[in-house]
Design an enzyme around this catalytic site. Sequence first.
Site, short mmCIF file in Angstrom:
data_model
loop_
_atom_site.label_atom_id
_atom_site.label_comp_id
_atom_site.label_asym_id
_atom_site.label_seq_id
_atom_site.Cartn_x
_atom_site.Cartn_y
_atom_site.Cartn_z
N ASN A 188 40.94 15.47 20.71
CA ASN A 188 42.21 15.88 21.33
C ASN A 188 42.56 15.03 22.57
OD1 ASN A 188 40.51 16.82 23.34
ND2 ASN A 188 41.00 18.99 23.05
N HIS A 217 40.61 14.54 25.26
CA HIS A 217 40.03 14.94 26.55
C HIS A 217 38.97 13.93 27.01
CE1 HIS A 217 36.56 17.62 24.75
NE2 HIS A 217 36.22 16.36 24.78
#
Length: 247
Positions: free
Chosen positions: A135, A137
């Site tokens: 995602n 991060h």
Amino acid sequence: MQTSVFEDQGALARELARRITDAIRQSPAIVLGLPTGRTPIKLYDELARQTAGRASWARVRTFNLDEFVGIPASHPSSYRQFMEQHLFRHVDAAPEHLNFLDGTAPDLEAECRRYEAAIDAAGGIDLQILGIGTNGHIGFNEPGPELAARTHRVTLTHETRVSNAGLFGGNVEQVPVEALSMGMATILHARRIVLVATGGRKASCVQQTINGPLTTMLPASFLQLHPDAEVMVDREAAARLEGATSR
Ligand code: PGA
């Protein structure tokens, strides 16, 4: 951002381990920022092998990026134990130079401030190694409408908890809901940053990290602002990068 594509995970790990070993030889008291996750396992293996007899860890100082809330250092699923298992017990590191966030500290906000102060007292991070979540991060700076600058307490996304389930016997319910993580400014203040990504699952986030707009919805995109950040990927993670050739 400089991007280097490698034939496979092994070639990437060997090259990055070679560079870190050289960096330790040149600056024996170097301050390293270190990640956990599946991606760096091969790197740590190589690093233990390459530094053996060539570079001493005795004066190296390390700061890990993040730790789960509520998981003591001695717990087999803690990131501290991960680092012991994959790197620290295989090298001549001095325990007092290995820094971790304490997810069981009674006052977690004070613990985050203590960590920032310890990084400052060490003179800042010379070389920060990062993994990346699918995602986008980095550390546990999860996508969202805003990002935190400094070390802070975070709520993990379901996706991140699923990807950490392996550390907890495959049971996502056992993965803590919260963690402590260096913030975006903590990371971006490192003098040099190397982000490592391998495997086809990372192709999309890697492409957006390098070519996408800066957005809090993909925290790694902020690495574009850093003057000395490099992305090291294997062929599979480079699949969406145009014109990337491997070495
Ligand atoms: P991974 O995790 O290396 O296990 O893919 C990376 C991350 O989530 O930062």
